[in-house]
Design a protein around this motif. Structure first.
Motif, mmCIF file in Angstrom:
data_model
loop_
_atom_site.group_PDB
_atom_site.id
_atom_site.type_symbol
_atom_site.label_atom_id
_atom_site.label_comp_id
_atom_site.label_asym_id
_atom_site.label_seq_id
_atom_site.Cartn_x
_atom_site.Cartn_y
_atom_site.Cartn_z
ATOM 1 N N SER A 295 18.232 74.341 60.363
ATOM 2 C CA SER A 295 17.543 74.565 59.082
ATOM 3 C C SER A 295 17.071 73.250 58.477
ATOM 4 C CB SER A 295 18.493 75.248 58.100
ATOM 5 O OG SER A 295 19.339 74.280 57.499
ATOM 6 N N LEU A 296 16.435 73.345 57.304
ATOM 7 C CA LEU A 296 15.952 72.166 56.568
ATOM 8 C C LEU A 296 17.077 71.191 56.242
ATOM 9 C CD1 LEU A 296 13.789 70.608 54.890
ATOM 10 C CD2 LEU A 296 14.258 72.191 53.008
ATOM 11 N N MET A 297 18.297 71.689 56.135
ATOM 12 C CA MET A 297 19.408 70.794 55.844
ATOM 13 C C MET A 297 19.863 70.049 57.106
ATOM 14 S SD MET A 297 19.229 71.148 52.732
ATOM 15 C CE MET A 297 20.426 69.899 52.263
ATOM 16 N N ARG A 298 19.265 70.406 58.256
ATOM 17 C CA ARG A 298 19.558 69.666 59.481
ATOM 18 C C ARG A 298 18.363 68.842 59.933
ATOM 19 N NH1 ARG A 298 20.722 71.302 65.551
ATOM 20 N NH2 ARG A 298 21.817 69.410 66.143
ATOM 21 N N SER A 299 17.164 69.425 59.824
ATOM 22 C CA SER A 299 15.943 68.750 60.280
ATOM 23 C C SER A 299 14.821 68.991 59.273
ATOM 24 C CB SER A 299 15.483 69.310 61.633
ATOM 25 O OG SER A 299 16.493 69.208 62.607
ATOM 26 N N LEU A 300 14.014 67.971 59.045
ATOM 27 C CA LEU A 300 12.848 68.153 58.190
ATOM 28 C C LEU A 300 11.829 69.041 58.906
ATOM 29 C CD1 LEU A 300 12.421 64.521 56.795
ATOM 30 C CD2 LEU A 300 13.836 66.412 55.925
#
Ligand SMILES: [Zn+2]
Length: 326
Positions: A295-300
């Motif tokens: 998710s966004l909290m792992r990858s931009l």
């Protein structure tokens, strides 16, 4: 009231960081004894995020008497209602001269458009106040751009190569907050630097981004996940193991069965696949589980997963009253 809740989230994040500090320092170079250190997220244009334990940068977090900032014009990018009933997003700029206010406006508008187009912000975009504080700098651009040693006289002292990392865009946090507080309400701050080089940084509810770089808006979206939703990071440093207690964040758990988000298990998620309990998160490869693969909290350049999305949705809507988004 709203500032207090941001501070609470900030304190929670600081507490989480403090826990991490005592467990391991996976990417740290050995600091000199007594050197003030801090965790800093470092973002890459390819979307990967890492956390590094770095010497606290020289810029002040407390405002020196000589640093009291000037009164600036506050421009309304979008007004939707009383600040007491709305989420207030505040943009400030650095490295824009008096004749570059139109450029600052364009850069801030582009970052807002990107935020407003992404879920769940898109659902609430008409219920958010967006302010731009026209911070005027004496010189155009930011320090160390295009290369280290290039210095400019700017209002927020923004600089690339913070802690010797090219894309880490730091600033004088105390000055930035004082400017941002000139807006009628403040729930989140995005500081836009006048540079085309990819870069950014997160300071709890304040993030920095390169104004003229189209990829850097993702940094603000990730940081808003922390400051607005209280979300944990979902990336990790290989080889690290967490051994502490259960985490406060809604998207990280020590429970390998993912009971924290039990009602979501098996449901499809916007970042792909289904919600489960995937090992690795909040910086540790082992001992912590996250709800989805990437998710966004792992990858931009990724969306929030279903768990994060609902957390963000509730956090944003909690600040909105006096109108329906339906
Ligand atoms: Zn993060």
């Amino acid at each position: 009231m709203r500032r207090r809740s941001i501070q609470r989230i900030g304190m929670a994040l600081l507490a989480a960081a403090a826990v991490s500090l005592t467990l391991s320092t996976p990417t740290a170079a050995k600091p000199d004894a007594g050197t003030p250190m801090q965790w800093r997220e470092v973002f890459s244009p390819d979307g990967t995020i890492t956390k590094m334990y770095l010497p606290r940068e020289q810029t002040a977090t407390q405002l020196a008497p000589a640093d009291v900032v000037a009164q600036a014009d506050v421009v309304t990018i979008q007004y939707s209602g009383l600040s007491s009933q709305r989420f207030d997003m505040v943009f400030i700029g650095d490295g824009y001269t008096a004749t570059e206010m139109d450029t600052l406006r364009k850069h801030a508008q582009a970052k807002w458009d990107e935020i407003a187009a992404s879920a769940p912000w898109n659902k609430y975009k008409s219920f958010i106040n967006v302010w731009l504080v026209n911070v005027i700098s004496n010189e155009s651009g930011v320090d160390n751009d295009p290369s280290p040693g290039v210095n400019r006289d700017t209002a927020l002292d923004m600089y690339l190569w913070c802690n010797n990392i090219e894309r880490l865009l730091c600033l004088n946090e105390a000055k930035a907050r004082q400017y941002a507080n000139q807006a009628p309400g403040v729930d989140a701050i995005v500081a836009v630097g006048n540079t085309a080089k990819y870069g950014g940084a997160g300071y709890r509810d304040l993030s920095t981004v390169s104004g003229a770089n189209v990829l850097s808006g993702q940094i603000a979206l990730h940081e808003l996940g922390h400051s607005v939703g209280g979300l944990a990071d979902e990336y990790y440093t290989p080889g690290t193991t967490y051994s502490g207690g259960e985490l406060l964040a809604p998207n990280a758990t020590t429970d390998s069965t993912g009971q924290k988000w039990a009602s979501y298990l098996g449901r499809s998620t916007p970042d792909g696949g289904v919600i489960g309990a995937y090992q690795g998160g909040e910086q540790y490869e082992y001992g912590i589980y996250r709800p989805s693969q990437d998710s966004l909290m792992r990858s931009l350049n990724k969306p929030f997963n279903l768990v994060g999305l609902d957390v963000m949705d509730r956090a944003i809507s909690a600040k909105i009253s006096g109108g329906s988004t339906g």
